[in-house]
Scaffold this motif. Sequence first.
Motif, PDB file in Angstrom:
ATOM      1  N   UNK A 176      15.997 -12.258   9.070  1.00 34.30           N
ATOM      2  CA  UNK A 176      15.089 -11.307   9.993  1.00 34.30           C
ATOM      3  C   UNK A 176      15.940  -9.860  10.220  1.00 34.30           C
ATOM      4  N   UNK A 177      15.127  -8.856  10.530  1.00 31.86           N
ATOM      5  CA  UNK A 177      15.833  -7.571  10.790  1.00 31.86           C
ATOM      6  C   UNK A 177      16.442  -7.570  12.040  1.00 31.86           C
ATOM      7  N   UNK A 178      17.192  -6.679  12.460  1.00 32.72           N
ATOM      8  CA  UNK A 178      17.802  -6.772  13.601  1.00 32.72           C
ATOM      9  C   UNK A 178      16.923  -6.370  14.874  1.00 32.72           C
ATOM     10  N   UNK A 179      16.974  -7.137  16.111  1.00 34.53           N
ATOM     11  CA  UNK A 179      15.999  -7.024  17.161  1.00 34.53           C
ATOM     12  C   UNK A 179      16.857  -6.305  18.421  1.00 34.53           C
ATOM     13  N   UNK A 180      16.031  -5.762  19.030  1.00 31.02           N
ATOM     14  CA  UNK A 180      16.525  -5.077  20.453  1.00 31.02           C
ATOM     15  C   UNK A 180      15.676  -5.284  21.720  1.00 31.02           C
ATOM     16  N   UNK A 181      16.057  -5.477  22.844  1.00 35.62           N
ATOM     17  CA  UNK A 181      15.203  -5.030  23.985  1.00 35.62           C
ATOM     18  C   UNK A 181      15.888  -4.283  25.144  1.00 35.62           C
ATOM     19  N   UNK A 182      15.431  -3.766  26.330  1.00 34.15           N
ATOM     20  CA  UNK A 182      15.864  -3.141  27.318  1.00 34.15           C
ATOM     21  C   UNK A 182      17.266  -3.439  27.494  1.00 34.15           C
ATOM     22  N   UNK A 183      18.219  -2.400  27.783  1.00 31.48           N
ATOM     23  CA  UNK A 183      17.924  -0.673  28.173  1.00 31.48           C
ATOM     24  C   UNK A 183      17.855  -0.302  26.487  1.00 31.48           C
ATOM     25  N   UNK A 184      17.454   0.893  26.484  1.00 26.37           N
ATOM     26  CA  UNK A 184      17.440   1.466  25.206  1.00 26.37           C
ATOM     27  C   UNK A 184      18.617   2.034  24.732  1.00 26.37           C
ATOM     28  N   UNK A 185      19.437   2.264  25.612  1.00 26.86           N
ATOM     29  CA  UNK A 185      20.983   2.831  25.590  1.00 26.86           C
ATOM     30  C   UNK A 185      21.961   1.907  26.476  1.00 26.86           C
ATOM     31  N   UNK A 186      22.987   1.552  26.005  1.00 23.58           N
ATOM     32  CA  UNK A 186      23.845   0.524  26.749  1.00 23.58           C
ATOM     33  C   UNK A 186      25.199   0.949  26.378  1.00 23.58           C
ATOM     34  N   UNK A 187      26.014   1.708  27.364  1.00 24.99           N
ATOM     35  CA  UNK A 187      27.317   1.861  27.016  1.00 24.99           C
ATOM     36  C   UNK A 187      27.583   2.842  25.529  1.00 24.99           C
ATOM     37  N   UNK A 188      26.754   3.612  25.453  1.00 25.10           N
ATOM     38  CA  UNK A 188      26.741   4.562  24.176  1.00 25.10           C
ATOM     39  C   UNK A 188      25.871   3.837  23.031  1.00 25.10           C
ATOM     40  N   UNK A 189      25.619   2.605  23.231  1.00 23.39           N
ATOM     41  CA  UNK A 189      25.088   1.891  21.915  1.00 23.39           C
ATOM     42  C   UNK A 189      23.484   2.261  22.086  1.00 23.39           C
ATOM     43  N   UNK A 190      22.867   2.704  21.023  1.00 23.72           N
ATOM     44  CA  UNK A 190      21.613   2.968  21.061  1.00 23.72           C
ATOM     45  C   UNK A 190      20.737   2.386  20.451  1.00 23.72           C
ATOM     46  N   UNK A 191      19.387   2.024  20.781  1.00 24.54           N
ATOM     47  CA  UNK A 191      18.253   1.361  19.933  1.00 24.54           C
ATOM     48  C   UNK A 191      17.807   2.367  18.909  1.00 24.54           C
ATOM     49  N   UNK A 192      17.558   1.860  17.886  1.00 24.63           N
ATOM     50  CA  UNK A 192      17.069   3.014  16.660  1.00 24.63           C
ATOM     51  C   UNK A 192      15.911   3.540  17.108  1.00 24.63           C
ATOM     52  N   UNK A 193      15.880   4.924  16.889  1.00 25.00           N
ATOM     53  CA  UNK A 193      14.890   5.661  17.356  1.00 25.00           C
ATOM     54  C   UNK A 193      13.261   5.113  16.984  1.00 25.00           C
ATOM     55  N   UNK A 194      13.442   4.867  15.806  1.00 26.68           N
ATOM     56  CA  UNK A 194      12.049   4.297  15.231  1.00 26.68           C
ATOM     57  C   UNK A 194      11.385   3.195  15.852  1.00 26.68           C
ATOM     58  N   UNK A 195      12.379   2.492  16.577  1.00 20.33           N
ATOM     59  CA  UNK A 195      11.577   1.410  17.282  1.00 20.33           C
ATOM     60  C   UNK A 195      11.064   1.616  18.706  1.00 20.33           C
ATOM     61  N   UNK A 196      11.375   2.814  19.128  1.00 23.25           N
ATOM     62  CA  UNK A 196      10.897   3.561  20.431  1.00 23.25           C
ATOM     63  C   UNK A 196       9.669   4.542  19.930  1.00 23.25           C
ATOM     64  N   UNK A 197       9.470   4.737  18.723  1.00 24.84           N
ATOM     65  CA  UNK A 197       8.538   5.716  18.287  1.00 24.84           C
ATOM     66  C   UNK A 197       7.076   5.491  18.542  1.00 24.84           C
ATOM     67  N   UNK A 198       6.556   3.959  18.772  1.00 25.16           N
ATOM     68  CA  UNK A 198       5.329   3.741  18.898  1.00 25.16           C
ATOM     69  C   UNK A 198       4.272   4.017  17.307  1.00 25.16           C
ATOM     70  N   UNK A 199       5.121   4.114  16.301  1.00 23.00           N
ATOM     71  CA  UNK A 199       4.621   4.377  15.165  1.00 23.00           C
ATOM     72  C   UNK A 199       4.610   2.930  14.162  1.00 23.00           C
ATOM     73  N   UNK A 200       3.760   2.172  14.444  1.00 20.84           N
ATOM     74  CA  UNK A 200       3.879   0.824  13.962  1.00 20.84           C
ATOM     75  C   UNK A 200       3.988   0.688  12.604  1.00 20.84           C
ATOM     76  N   UNK A 201       3.522   1.588  11.805  1.00 17.80           N
ATOM     77  CA  UNK A 201       3.680   1.627  10.303  1.00 17.80           C
ATOM     78  C   UNK A 201       5.073   2.040   9.930  1.00 17.80           C
ATOM     79  N   UNK A 202       5.578   2.725  10.431  1.00 20.77           N
ATOM     80  CA  UNK A 202       6.967   3.088  10.297  1.00 20.77           C
ATOM     81  C   UNK A 202       8.018   2.190  10.820  1.00 20.77           C
TER      82      UNK A 202
END
Length: 225
Positions: A176-202
């Motif tokens: 399985x690929x890495x998974x994330x949930x809220x918050x989008x940034x924690x202690x400088x650790x960011x969720x990859x931008x693509x997952x917040x993009x809303x572009x499901x193909x990407x």
Amino acid sequence: MRIDIITVSPELIKSPFEYSIIKRAINKGFVEVHFHNLRDYALNKYGQIDDMQYGGGAGMVLMIEPIDKCMSKLLAERTYDEVIYMTPDAPTLNQQTANTLSLKENILILTGHYKGVDQRVRDKFITKEISIGDYVLSGGEIAAAVLCDAIIRLIPGVLGDETSALTDSFQDNLLAPPIYTRPSEYDGLKVPDVLLSGNFKKIDAWRHDQAYNKTQILKPDLLDE
Ligand code: ADE
């Protein structure tokens, strides 16, 4: 589906069936699980079910007679698609085997204890032998619970979100690929931008790349299958 489990320690194996997805699957009627205590089929009033092995050597061996009595009773009541023996000297459980077993009607599982069972039990009754890994447990009960969990969650309808099991690790021979949930940034650790993009193909393409790279690094043999 109906699963019957023959064991010398029913109490040891029951609790995994009393929680979460497996409990819900039982309560909703997707699966029935029945435990059979081998001691109920003991040879004598001392509850004997095992003996020393012929030829010498450490460890007690489960005898054929109590197992035969228990199995014959169950086999007379219904037909089993598979009669499975949990043992470390067998092919290792994988997702493909779990998928196949999840489509069966009746499964009978025998768990070993002590040194194991008399070989004649395996020759006479067992249609499939399964290990959960290259290490030896004290008995097959925990291994049987692992097998049942892997099977039951795959029974059609058990998981609310139908796509959930399909996106598990191994379903397409990829981790399985890495998974994330809220918050989008924690202690400088960011969720990859693509997952917040809303572009499901990407997002799909990113997940596939991540899964492929992870598999190549951690379990490259899956890519050959
Ligand atoms: N019984 C003891 N060890 C086992 C294992 N690794 N897999 C299945 N059954 C077992």
